[in-house]
Motif scaffolding. Structure first.
Motif, PDB file in Angstrom:
ATOM      1  N   SER A  78      21.288  -0.759  43.471  1.00  0.00           N
ATOM      2  CA  SER A  78      20.058  -1.003  42.707  1.00  0.00           C
ATOM      3  C   SER A  78      19.685   0.241  41.906  1.00  0.00           C
ATOM      4  CB  SER A  78      18.924  -1.414  43.634  1.00  0.00           C
ATOM      5  OG  SER A  78      18.865  -0.515  44.689  1.00  0.00           O
ATOM      6  N   GLN A  79      19.006  -0.013  40.775  1.00  0.00           N
ATOM      7  CA  GLN A  79      18.686   1.105  39.885  1.00  0.00           C
ATOM      8  C   GLN A  79      17.494   1.887  40.405  1.00  0.00           C
ATOM      9  OE1 GLN A  79      18.450  -1.255  36.210  1.00  0.00           O
ATOM     10  NE2 GLN A  79      20.017   0.113  35.412  1.00  0.00           N
ATOM     11  N   GLU A  80      17.458   3.137  40.038  1.00  0.00           N
ATOM     12  CA  GLU A  80      16.313   3.985  40.388  1.00  0.00           C
ATOM     13  C   GLU A  80      15.117   3.547  39.543  1.00  0.00           C
ATOM     14  OE1 GLU A  80      16.421   6.727  42.748  1.00  0.00           O
ATOM     15  OE2 GLU A  80      18.054   5.369  43.222  1.00  0.00           O
ATOM     16  N   PRO A  81      13.897   3.840  39.973  1.00  0.00           N
ATOM     17  CA  PRO A  81      12.738   3.430  39.191  1.00  0.00           C
ATOM     18  C   PRO A  81      12.801   3.982  37.761  1.00  0.00           C
ATOM     19  CG  PRO A  81      12.064   4.362  41.300  1.00  0.00           C
ATOM     20  CD  PRO A  81      13.536   4.571  41.190  1.00  0.00           C
ATOM     21  N   GLY A  82      12.382   3.161  36.801  1.00  0.00           N
ATOM     22  CA  GLY A  82      12.380   3.583  35.392  1.00  0.00           C
ATOM     23  C   GLY A  82      11.747   2.479  34.565  1.00  0.00           C
ATOM     24  N   THR A  83      11.555   2.724  33.268  1.00  0.00           N
ATOM     25  CA  THR A  83      10.947   1.694  32.423  1.00  0.00           C
ATOM     26  C   THR A  83      11.991   0.620  32.128  1.00  0.00           C
ATOM     27  OG1 THR A  83      11.634   2.793  30.411  1.00  0.00           O
ATOM     28  CG2 THR A  83       9.467   3.429  31.307  1.00  0.00           C
ATOM     29  N   ARG A  84      11.532  -0.527  31.607  1.00  0.00           N
ATOM     30  CA  ARG A  84      12.484  -1.596  31.245  1.00  0.00           C
ATOM     31  C   ARG A  84      13.445  -1.119  30.173  1.00  0.00           C
ATOM     32  NH1 ARG A  84       9.717  -7.304  30.201  1.00  0.00           N
ATOM     33  NH2 ARG A  84      11.820  -7.749  29.509  1.00  0.00           N
ATOM     34  N   LEU A  85      12.896  -0.287  29.270  1.00  0.00           N
ATOM     35  CA  LEU A  85      13.722   0.239  28.179  1.00  0.00           C
ATOM     36  C   LEU A  85      14.826   1.149  28.729  1.00  0.00           C
ATOM     37  CD1 LEU A  85      13.734   0.054  25.082  1.00  0.00           C
ATOM     38  CD2 LEU A  85      12.591   2.290  25.059  1.00  0.00           C
ATOM     39  N   GLU A  86      14.498   1.980  29.714  1.00  0.00           N
ATOM     40  CA  GLU A  86      15.507   2.873  30.308  1.00  0.00           C
ATOM     41  C   GLU A  86      16.606   2.054  30.988  1.00  0.00           C
ATOM     42  OE1 GLU A  86      13.181   7.011  31.472  1.00  0.00           O
ATOM     43  OE2 GLU A  86      12.960   5.306  32.785  1.00  0.00           O
TER      44      GLU A  86
END
Ligand code: HEM
Ligand code: HEM
Length: 193
Positions: A78-86
């Motif tokens: 799973s991805q690390e926290p970030g914006t949808r754009l990131e």
């Protein structure tokens, strides 16, 4: 560390394939630019560097088939926290790198003017010497090798090889370092630990 990916971490196989791919890309660049910048045409060291480039490129082509199959059948950490754009940028960047890993060996092989002395062990015939070339390029497309190789060489050497590929790789490495040193999250560790 497990063999397969988990939702927390890339597994041993994905890591091994990722770092082998990265090393082969680096070696493909080193051999071809060593040849162009530091050797005289048609000397033995010049031809050795070229055959190493071809052998490394073909190995990468085989490895990427395995890597894509493994990717399709694996869970992705799973991805690390970030914006949808990131997250979107990360996905697009990874797909673009996969595309380069597929297109570069194919364009290299289709456009090469000589057969590959595969790590100086055996010959792999060039595409222009195969039956497929005669049927598809000569009979169906009605083209000579010189006409056929022009746009393919442009893609391999000028557009992708000289620009797009290394820009994507540089952006990818910069993103990994940004995550590690600025955001201080686990993105790089997922691929290293
Ligand atoms: C991922 C794999 C590959 C990468 C990243 C790669 C990259 C490159 C680059 C950067 C160049 C030089 C561009 C320039 O002239 O500025 C090049 C040239 C070339 N590549 Fe590849 N290549 C790969 C695979 C292959 C394969 C599989 C073959 C053929 C079997 C091949 C055949 C050639 C040939 C014949 C040249 C021209 C060499 C020269 O004029 O010195 N490449 N490649
Ligand atoms: C020093 C060089 C490199 C570093 C530090 C690096 C780092 C990383 C990291 C940290 C990830 C995990 C990203 C995430 O899960 O969000 C990753 C994934 C990936 N890397 Fe690299 N990388 C390097 C070189 C390369 C090269 C040369 C290529 C291909 C040309 C490449 C292709 C990929 C791809 C396609 C993924 C996505 C894997 C997947 O989830 O299927 N990397 N890399």
């Amino acid at each position: 560390m497990t063999l397969k990916n988990t939702s927390y971490q890339y597994g041993r196989i994905a890591k091994w394939m990722h770092w082998s791919t990265a090393a082969l890309f680096l070696l493909a660049y080193c051999t071809v630019y060593f040849r162009q910048w530091f050797t005289e045409p048609n000397t033995s060291v010049n031809m050795t560097a070229l055959h190493l480039h071809l052998s490394i490129g073909i190995s990468l082509g085989v490895l990427v088939v395995l890597r894509v199959i493994w990717r399709i059948y694996s869970v992705s950490p799973s991805q690390e926290p970030g914006t949808r754009l990131e997250h979107l940028a990360a996905h697009l960047g990874h797909y673009a790198l996969y595309a380069m890993m597929i297109v570069m060996p194919i364009t290299g092989y289709l456009g090469t003017g000589l057969s590959t002395d595969f790590f100086f062990m055996f010959d792999i015939p060039r595409f222009a010497d195969t039956e497929l070339f005669k049927v598809v390029v000569v009979s169906w497309m009605d083209m000579s090798f010189e006409e056929f190789e022009k746009p393919i060489d442009y893609l391999h050497k000028d557009l992708l090889g000289a620009w797009i590929v290394w820009m994507l790789i540089a952006g990818h490495i910069a993103a990994a370092l940004y995550h590690h040193f600025i955001k201080k999250d686990r993105t790089l560790q997922k691929m290293t630990r």
